[in-house]
Scaffold this motif. Structure first.
Motif, mmCIF file in Angstrom:
data_model
loop_
_atom_site.group_PDB
_atom_site.id
_atom_site.type_symbol
_atom_site.label_atom_id
_atom_site.label_comp_id
_atom_site.label_asym_id
_atom_site.label_seq_id
_atom_site.Cartn_x
_atom_site.Cartn_y
_atom_site.Cartn_z
ATOM 1 N N LEU A 290 0.815 -1.219 0.000
ATOM 2 C CA LEU A 290 0.000 0.000 0.000
ATOM 3 C C LEU A 290 0.848 1.269 0.000
ATOM 4 N N SER A 291 2.069 1.208 0.539
ATOM 5 C CA SER A 291 2.926 2.396 0.503
ATOM 6 C C SER A 291 3.351 2.718 -0.928
ATOM 7 N N ILE A 292 3.359 1.725 -1.781
ATOM 8 C CA ILE A 292 3.646 1.944 -3.208
ATOM 9 C C ILE A 292 2.388 2.425 -3.922
ATOM 10 N N ILE A 293 1.287 1.752 -3.659
ATOM 11 C CA ILE A 293 0.009 2.095 -4.301
ATOM 12 C C ILE A 293 -0.446 3.505 -3.932
ATOM 13 N N ILE A 294 -0.144 3.933 -2.718
ATOM 14 C CA ILE A 294 -0.653 5.217 -2.231
ATOM 15 C C ILE A 294 -0.017 6.420 -2.921
ATOM 16 N N ILE A 295 1.165 6.251 -3.480
ATOM 17 C CA ILE A 295 1.882 7.398 -4.059
ATOM 18 C C ILE A 295 1.041 8.142 -5.098
ATOM 19 N N PRO A 296 0.554 7.475 -6.157
ATOM 20 C CA PRO A 296 -0.249 8.250 -7.113
ATOM 21 C C PRO A 296 -1.551 8.773 -6.511
ATOM 22 N N PHE A 297 -2.137 8.042 -5.570
ATOM 23 C CA PHE A 297 -3.369 8.520 -4.934
ATOM 24 C C PHE A 297 -3.128 9.826 -4.182
ATOM 25 N N PRO B 76 -8.134 6.624 3.802
ATOM 26 C CA PRO B 76 -7.958 5.393 4.584
ATOM 27 C C PRO B 76 -6.699 4.609 4.207
ATOM 28 N N LEU B 77 -6.318 4.647 2.925
ATOM 29 C CA LEU B 77 -5.092 3.949 2.515
ATOM 30 C C LEU B 77 -3.861 4.592 3.145
ATOM 31 N N TRP B 78 -3.779 5.914 3.071
ATOM 32 C CA TRP B 78 -2.639 6.645 3.620
ATOM 33 C C TRP B 78 -2.595 6.484 5.140
ATOM 34 N N LEU B 79 -3.750 6.564 5.771
ATOM 35 C CA LEU B 79 -3.818 6.388 7.219
ATOM 36 C C LEU B 79 -3.347 4.980 7.608
ATOM 37 N N TYR B 80 -3.759 3.971 6.844
ATOM 38 C CA TYR B 80 -3.326 2.597 7.101
ATOM 39 C C TYR B 80 -1.807 2.486 7.002
ATOM 40 N N VAL B 81 -1.231 3.073 5.961
ATOM 41 C CA VAL B 81 0.224 3.018 5.776
ATOM 42 C C VAL B 81 0.934 3.704 6.947
ATOM 43 N N ALA B 82 0.439 4.850 7.368
ATOM 44 C CA ALA B 82 1.070 5.576 8.476
ATOM 45 C C ALA B 82 0.971 4.787 9.787
ATOM 46 N N VAL B 83 -0.206 4.267 10.088
ATOM 47 C CA VAL B 83 -0.411 3.537 11.345
ATOM 48 C C VAL B 83 0.353 2.216 11.342
ATOM 49 N N THR B 84 0.310 1.489 10.227
ATOM 50 C CA THR B 84 1.026 0.206 10.192
ATOM 51 C C THR B 84 2.533 0.402 10.213
ATOM 52 N N GLY B 85 3.011 1.546 9.755
ATOM 53 C CA GLY B 85 4.439 1.843 9.887
ATOM 54 C C GLY B 85 4.861 1.864 11.347
ATOM 55 N N VAL B 86 4.025 2.435 12.188
ATOM 56 C CA VAL B 86 4.296 2.475 13.624
ATOM 57 C C VAL B 86 4.198 1.062 14.207
ATOM 58 N N ILE B 87 3.178 0.333 13.808
ATOM 59 C CA ILE B 87 2.985 -1.029 14.331
ATOM 60 C C ILE B 87 4.153 -1.929 13.948
ATOM 61 N N VAL B 88 4.601 -1.852 12.691
ATOM 62 C CA VAL B 88 5.741 -2.659 12.249
ATOM 63 C C VAL B 88 6.969 -2.324 13.095
ATOM 64 N N TYR B 89 7.209 -1.033 13.319
ATOM 65 C CA TYR B 89 8.353 -0.640 14.144
ATOM 66 C C TYR B 89 8.227 -1.224 15.559
ATOM 67 N N LEU B 90 7.059 -1.083 16.167
ATOM 68 C CA LEU B 90 6.873 -1.581 17.533
ATOM 69 C C LEU B 90 7.064 -3.091 17.615
ATOM 70 N N MET B 91 6.648 -3.789 16.559
ATOM 71 C CA MET B 91 6.772 -5.249 16.571
ATOM 72 C C MET B 91 8.217 -5.710 16.356
ATOM 73 N N ILE B 92 8.991 -4.976 15.563
ATOM 74 C CA ILE B 92 10.364 -5.413 15.269
ATOM 75 C C ILE B 92 11.395 -4.780 16.206
ATOM 76 N N SER B 93 11.039 -3.713 16.894
ATOM 77 C CA SER B 93 12.023 -2.993 17.715
ATOM 78 C C SER B 93 12.723 -3.858 18.762
ATOM 79 N N PRO B 94 12.096 -4.849 19.360
ATOM 80 C CA PRO B 94 12.860 -5.668 20.321
ATOM 81 C C PRO B 94 14.015 -6.449 19.676
ATOM 82 N N TYR B 95 14.013 -6.563 18.363
ATOM 83 C CA TYR B 95 15.019 -7.375 17.674
ATOM 84 C C TYR B 95 16.149 -6.549 17.063
ATOM 85 N N TYR B 96 16.074 -5.212 17.199
ATOM 86 C CA TYR B 96 17.168 -4.376 16.710
ATOM 87 C C TYR B 96 18.425 -4.636 17.526
#
Length: 180
Positions: free
Chosen positions: A126-133, A158-178
């Protein structure tokens, strides 16, 4: 409704950016300056910063919708401009981090691993798809094609909001493994 002449002059830029940005990011994502022998420090401090920028983007988008629903067009426009700037800043930091640091593998196991990869994959696609939108919606707004702007914004938001929110979620989920 047909595109105005003002909108049409931006179409080549929208197409160019919609193709160029994902291609350049994909290429740069595969370039690690340290592995190529450059003496650069890993920018390991960036992930929490760009995750925060994603969070700000989500808040700005939400506030922009509230502003326009209240009839405050100027505030809406300013909030969207800042949200676009945040997205550009995120992209720059994301690429800089990956050009100087090794990728972090996700260490979660079981069902949560599937959840993480589902969120990550949908976020990337969606971060790719959202660019032209985003670009089309933005151009329709700045060219005062408000009805056409409103129509596509119902998809873009809603697409842009999803990309922004999931960016935070992905970070929170992977941050313990940095590795720090």
């Amino acid at each position: 409704m047909e595109a105005s002449a003002a909108e049409k002059k931006y179409n080549k830029w929208i197409i160019l950016l919609s193709i160029t940005i994902p291609v350049v990011v994909a290429i740069l994502f595969g370039v690690n300056l340290r592995r190529l022998g450059f003496d650069v420090q890993p920018l390991s401090f960036l992930p929490p910063i760009y995750a925060t920028v994603n969070g700000f983007t989500a808040i700005l988008l939400f506030a922009a919708v509230i502003a326009i629903k209240k009839g405050n067009r100027k505030l809406h426009e300013n909030l969207i401009k800042i949200a676009v700037a945040c997205s550009v800043a995120f992209l720059g930091m994301y690429v800089a981090y990956h050009m100087t640091s090794d990728s972090t593998p996700y260490g979660g196991e079981g069902f949560i691993r599937y959840v993480y990869f589902f969120i990550l994959i949908t976020h990337i696609i969606l971060s790719i798809i959202i660019i032209p939108f985003v670009l089309i919606t933005y151009v329709r707004g700045i060219t005062a094609s408000y009805e056409r702007h409103k129509k596509i914004a119902r998809i873009t938001y809603p697409l842009w909001l999803y990309v922004a929110v999931t960016g935070v979620i992905v970070y929170l989920m992977i941050s313990p493994y940095y590795v720090h």
